[in-house]
Write a protein that holds these residues in place. Structure first.
Motif, PDB file in Angstrom:
ATOM      1  N   MET A   1       0.830  -1.182   0.000  1.00 23.47           N
ATOM      2  CA  MET A   1       0.000   0.000   0.000  1.00 23.47           C
ATOM      3  C   MET A   1       0.879   1.250   0.000  1.00 23.47           C
ATOM      4  SD  MET A   1      -2.699   0.916   2.935  1.00 23.47           S
ATOM      5  CE  MET A   1      -3.954   2.017   2.551  1.00 23.47           C
ATOM      6  N   ASN A   2       0.655   2.105  -0.966  1.00 24.39           N
ATOM      7  CA  ASN A   2       1.411   3.358  -1.066  1.00 24.39           C
ATOM      8  C   ASN A   2       0.764   4.432  -0.210  1.00 24.39           C
ATOM      9  OD1 ASN A   2       3.228   2.282  -2.805  1.00 24.39           O
ATOM     10  ND2 ASN A   2       2.190   3.029  -4.657  1.00 24.39           N
ATOM     11  N   ARG A   3       1.604   5.126   0.479  1.00 28.87           N
ATOM     12  CA  ARG A   3       1.112   6.220   1.307  1.00 28.87           C
ATOM     13  C   ARG A   3       1.450   7.538   0.619  1.00 28.87           C
ATOM     14  NH1 ARG A   3       2.956   7.365   7.406  1.00 28.87           N
ATOM     15  NH2 ARG A   3       4.515   8.533   6.293  1.00 28.87           N
ATOM     16  N   LYS A   4       0.480   8.421   0.535  1.00 30.28           N
ATOM     17  CA  LYS A   4       0.687   9.714  -0.112  1.00 30.28           C
ATOM     18  C   LYS A   4       1.527  10.606   0.808  1.00 30.28           C
ATOM     19  CE  LYS A   4      -1.723  13.596  -2.137  1.00 30.28           C
ATOM     20  NZ  LYS A   4      -2.981  14.255  -2.358  1.00 30.28           N
ATOM     21  N   TYR A   5       2.576  11.195   0.249  1.00 31.06           N
ATOM     22  CA  TYR A   5       3.446  12.083   1.016  1.00 31.06           C
ATOM     23  C   TYR A   5       2.769  13.442   1.158  1.00 31.06           C
ATOM     24  CZ  TYR A   5       7.405  15.010   2.244  1.00 31.06           C
ATOM     25  OH  TYR A   5       8.245  15.889   2.869  1.00 31.06           O
ATOM     26  N   GLU A   6       2.746  13.934   2.380  1.00 33.51           N
ATOM     27  CA  GLU A   6       2.159  15.248   2.619  1.00 33.51           C
ATOM     28  C   GLU A   6       3.203  16.157   3.237  1.00 33.51           C
ATOM     29  OE1 GLU A   6      -1.678  15.463   4.401  1.00 33.51           O
ATOM     30  OE2 GLU A   6      -2.219  13.507   3.631  1.00 33.51           O
ATOM     31  N   LEU A   7       3.251  17.358   2.750  1.00 28.55           N
ATOM     32  CA  LEU A   7       4.235  18.334   3.188  1.00 28.55           C
ATOM     33  C   LEU A   7       3.764  19.126   4.401  1.00 28.55           C
ATOM     34  CD1 LEU A   7       6.992  19.580   2.375  1.00 28.55           C
ATOM     35  CD2 LEU A   7       5.733  21.220   1.004  1.00 28.55           C
ATOM     36  N   LYS A   8       2.582  18.865   4.876  1.00 27.28           N
ATOM     37  CA  LYS A   8       1.986  19.709   5.917  1.00 27.28           C
ATOM     38  C   LYS A   8       2.893  19.925   7.120  1.00 27.28           C
ATOM     39  CE  LYS A   8      -2.737  18.558   4.742  1.00 27.28           C
ATOM     40  NZ  LYS A   8      -3.944  17.878   5.173  1.00 27.28           N
ATOM     41  N   GLU A   9       3.346  18.863   7.743  1.00 24.83           N
ATOM     42  CA  GLU A   9       4.169  18.994   8.954  1.00 24.83           C
ATOM     43  C   GLU A   9       5.517  19.634   8.629  1.00 24.83           C
ATOM     44  OE1 GLU A   9       5.469  19.147  12.765  1.00 24.83           O
ATOM     45  OE2 GLU A   9       3.437  18.879  12.006  1.00 24.83           O
ATOM     46  N   ARG A  10       6.106  19.219   7.529  1.00 28.53           N
ATOM     47  CA  ARG A  10       7.386  19.799   7.126  1.00 28.53           C
ATOM     48  C   ARG A  10       7.216  21.276   6.790  1.00 28.53           C
ATOM     49  NH1 ARG A  10      10.791  18.612   1.814  1.00 28.53           N
ATOM     50  NH2 ARG A  10      12.690  19.690   2.405  1.00 28.53           N
ATOM     51  N   ALA A  11       6.158  21.622   6.113  1.00 24.38           N
ATOM     52  CA  ALA A  11       5.893  23.022   5.772  1.00 24.38           C
ATOM     53  C   ALA A  11       5.674  23.855   7.026  1.00 24.38           C
ATOM     54  CB  ALA A  11       4.682  23.123   4.851  1.00 24.38           C
ATOM     55  N   ARG A  12       4.998  23.277   7.999  1.00 26.22           N
ATOM     56  CA  ARG A  12       4.775  23.981   9.262  1.00 26.22           C
ATOM     57  C   ARG A  12       6.098  24.247   9.965  1.00 26.22           C
ATOM     58  NH1 ARG A  12       4.926  23.408  14.210  1.00 26.22           N
ATOM     59  NH2 ARG A  12       5.405  21.198  14.206  1.00 26.22           N
ATOM     60  N   ARG A  13       6.970  23.255   9.985  1.00 24.30           N
ATOM     61  CA  ARG A  13       8.294  23.409  10.621  1.00 24.30           C
ATOM     62  C   ARG A  13       9.136  24.445   9.873  1.00 24.30           C
ATOM     63  NH1 ARG A  13       8.387  17.796  10.575  1.00 24.30           N
ATOM     64  NH2 ARG A  13      10.169  17.831   9.163  1.00 24.30           N
ATOM     65  N   GLN A  14       9.061  24.424   8.544  1.00 26.28           N
ATOM     66  CA  GLN A  14       9.814  25.396   7.746  1.00 26.28           C
ATOM     67  C   GLN A  14       9.321  26.817   8.019  1.00 26.28           C
ATOM     68  OE1 GLN A  14       9.178  23.864   3.792  1.00 26.28           O
ATOM     69  NE2 GLN A  14      11.165  22.804   3.776  1.00 26.28           N
ATOM     70  N   ALA A  15       8.018  26.974   8.084  1.00 27.15           N
ATOM     71  CA  ALA A  15       7.451  28.301   8.373  1.00 27.15           C
ATOM     72  C   ALA A  15       7.855  28.769   9.768  1.00 27.15           C
ATOM     73  CB  ALA A  15       5.932  28.272   8.236  1.00 27.15           C
ATOM     74  N   HIS A  16       7.863  27.838  10.716  1.00 24.77           N
ATOM     75  CA  HIS A  16       8.268  28.170  12.087  1.00 24.77           C
ATOM     76  C   HIS A  16       9.748  28.581  12.120  1.00 24.77           C
ATOM     77  CE1 HIS A  16       8.310  28.143  16.423  1.00 24.77           C
ATOM     78  NE2 HIS A  16       9.326  27.296  16.412  1.00 24.77           N
ATOM     79  N   THR A  17      10.582  27.866  11.412  1.00 28.90           N
ATOM     80  CA  THR A  17      12.008  28.206  11.349  1.00 28.90           C
ATOM     81  C   THR A  17      12.208  29.565  10.699  1.00 28.90           C
ATOM     82  OG1 THR A  17      12.644  25.883  11.257  1.00 28.90           O
ATOM     83  CG2 THR A  17      14.260  27.483  10.441  1.00 28.90           C
ATOM     84  N   ARG A  18      11.502  29.799   9.618  1.00 29.20           N
ATOM     85  CA  ARG A  18      11.586  31.098   8.929  1.00 29.20           C
ATOM     86  C   ARG A  18      11.181  32.220   9.882  1.00 29.20           C
ATOM     87  NH1 ARG A  18      11.360  33.449   3.755  1.00 29.20           N
ATOM     88  NH2 ARG A  18      10.015  35.291   3.672  1.00 29.20           N
ATOM     89  N   GLN A  19      10.117  32.018  10.624  1.00 31.92           N
ATOM     90  CA  GLN A  19       9.643  33.033  11.564  1.00 31.92           C
ATOM     91  C   GLN A  19      10.683  33.293  12.655  1.00 31.92           C
ATOM     92  OE1 GLN A  19       7.055  34.910  11.094  1.00 31.92           O
ATOM     93  NE2 GLN A  19       7.282  36.038  12.989  1.00 31.92           N
ATOM     94  N   ARG A  20      11.306  32.237  13.169  1.00 31.82           N
ATOM     95  CA  ARG A  20      12.359  32.400  14.190  1.00 31.82           C
ATOM     96  C   ARG A  20      13.521  33.215  13.635  1.00 31.82           C
ATOM     97  NH1 ARG A  20      12.814  26.690  15.111  1.00 31.82           N
ATOM     98  NH2 ARG A  20      15.063  26.991  14.965  1.00 31.82           N
ATOM     99  N   ILE A  21      13.875  32.957  12.392  1.00 27.76           N
ATOM    100  CA  ILE A  21      14.976  33.691  11.761  1.00 27.76           C
ATOM    101  C   ILE A  21      14.614  35.167  11.636  1.00 27.76           C
ATOM    102  CG2 ILE A  21      16.289  33.997   9.619  1.00 27.76           C
ATOM    103  CD1 ILE A  21      16.040  30.882   9.274  1.00 27.76           C
ATOM    104  N   VAL A  22      13.413  35.444  11.174  1.00 25.96           N
ATOM    105  CA  VAL A  22      12.969  36.842  11.025  1.00 25.96           C
ATOM    106  C   VAL A  22      12.953  37.540  12.383  1.00 25.96           C
ATOM    107  CG1 VAL A  22      10.988  38.316  10.440  1.00 25.96           C
ATOM    108  CG2 VAL A  22      11.689  36.480   8.889  1.00 25.96           C
ATOM    109  N   GLU A  23      12.392  36.889  13.374  1.00 29.55           N
ATOM    110  CA  GLU A  23      12.331  37.493  14.708  1.00 29.55           C
ATOM    111  C   GLU A  23      13.727  37.718  15.281  1.00 29.55           C
ATOM    112  OE1 GLU A  23       9.714  34.928  16.899  1.00 29.55           O
ATOM    113  OE2 GLU A  23       7.935  35.706  15.865  1.00 29.55           O
ATOM    114  N   ALA A  24      14.637  36.776  15.032  1.00 26.65           N
ATOM    115  CA  ALA A  24      16.013  36.951  15.496  1.00 26.65           C
ATOM    116  C   ALA A  24      16.667  38.137  14.797  1.00 26.65           C
ATOM    117  CB  ALA A  24      16.817  35.674  15.235  1.00 26.65           C
ATOM    118  N   ALA A  25      16.475  38.235  13.492  1.00 27.75           N
ATOM    119  CA  ALA A  25      17.064  39.343  12.729  1.00 27.75           C
ATOM    120  C   ALA A  25      16.483  40.680  13.178  1.00 27.75           C
ATOM    121  CB  ALA A  25      16.844  39.135  11.232  1.00 27.75           C
ATOM    122  N   VAL A  26      15.179  40.764  13.348  1.00 24.54           N
ATOM    123  CA  VAL A  26      14.555  42.011  13.809  1.00 24.54           C
ATOM    124  C   VAL A  26      15.068  42.377  15.204  1.00 24.54           C
ATOM    125  CG1 VAL A  26      12.369  43.097  14.491  1.00 24.54           C
ATOM    126  CG2 VAL A  26      12.512  41.822  12.345  1.00 24.54           C
TER     127      VAL A  26
END
Length: 189
Positions: A1-26
């Motif tokens: 059985m093939n499982r469909k790959y979903e980016l949801k959790e990874r995308a959430r982590r990437q957005a969180h990392t991006r936000q931390r970087i922006v907040e650190a820079a500001v």
């Protein structure tokens, strides 16, 4: 059985990392200034590696744009549209100055650093946009006054951050006194 790959959790982590970087820079831009902020310091504060900062922001311009949007969301320019509806030019100018000067007081330390580091190209771009907004504000505030170069210049001068700092910080005027001084200057022309 093939499982469909979903980016949801990874995308959430990437957005969180991006936000931390922006907040650190500001945080660094508003404490050290843009010119003294390094990618290494941003990465350290955000808890990531330098390559992660570059993965999210490949150049200074994209990083500054994200930082500027974040900072402006937290410190929006006063909503002056209601003041534009005031027909009396002096009352409109006084209201505009009162709102803008209160904003300057709330963001003084940050603006001082941004202006000090205006030579940083990406920072200069953001400052140019703010200057354009102040020019539009000047044009609105000048509506109804005599259409003379000196009047427009005096209104533009009254709207400047450094004018507010000079009147309030260096010369000890209250906000109300600074507004009154600049309104009288413009009225006397």
């Amino acid at each position: 059985m093939n499982r469909k790959y979903e980016l949801k959790e990874r995308a959430r982590r990437q957005a969180h990392t991006r936000q931390r970087i922006v907040e650190a820079a500001v945080g660094l831009h508003t404490s050290l200034g843009p010119a003294r902020t390094t990618i290494s310091a941003i990465a350290e504060r955000a808890g990531v590696e330098r390559h992660t900062v570059y993965a999210h922001f490949p150049d200074d311009r994209t990083l500054y744009r994200a930082c500027s949007e974040h900072w402006q969301a937290a410190h929006p320019l006063p909503e002056l549209a209601t003041l534009a509806a005031i027909d009396n030019p002096e009352r409109r100018l006084r209201g505009t100055l009162a709102e803008l000067y209160a904003w300057y007081e709330s963001v003084e330390d940050d603006l001082a650093l941004f202006l000090r580091d205006a030579f940083v190209p990406a920072n200069a771009e953001v400052l140019a946009e703010t200057t354009a907004e102040l020019e539009a504000l000047r044009d609105e505030a000048a509506r109804g006054w005599p259409r003379r170069k000196a009047v427009r210049a005096a209104i533009g001068h009254a709207l400047e951050f450094e004018t507010w700092r000079s009147l309030v910080r260096r010369h000890g005027l209250s906000q109300a006194q600074a507004v009154d001084t600049m309104a009288r200057l413009v009225s006397g022309l």
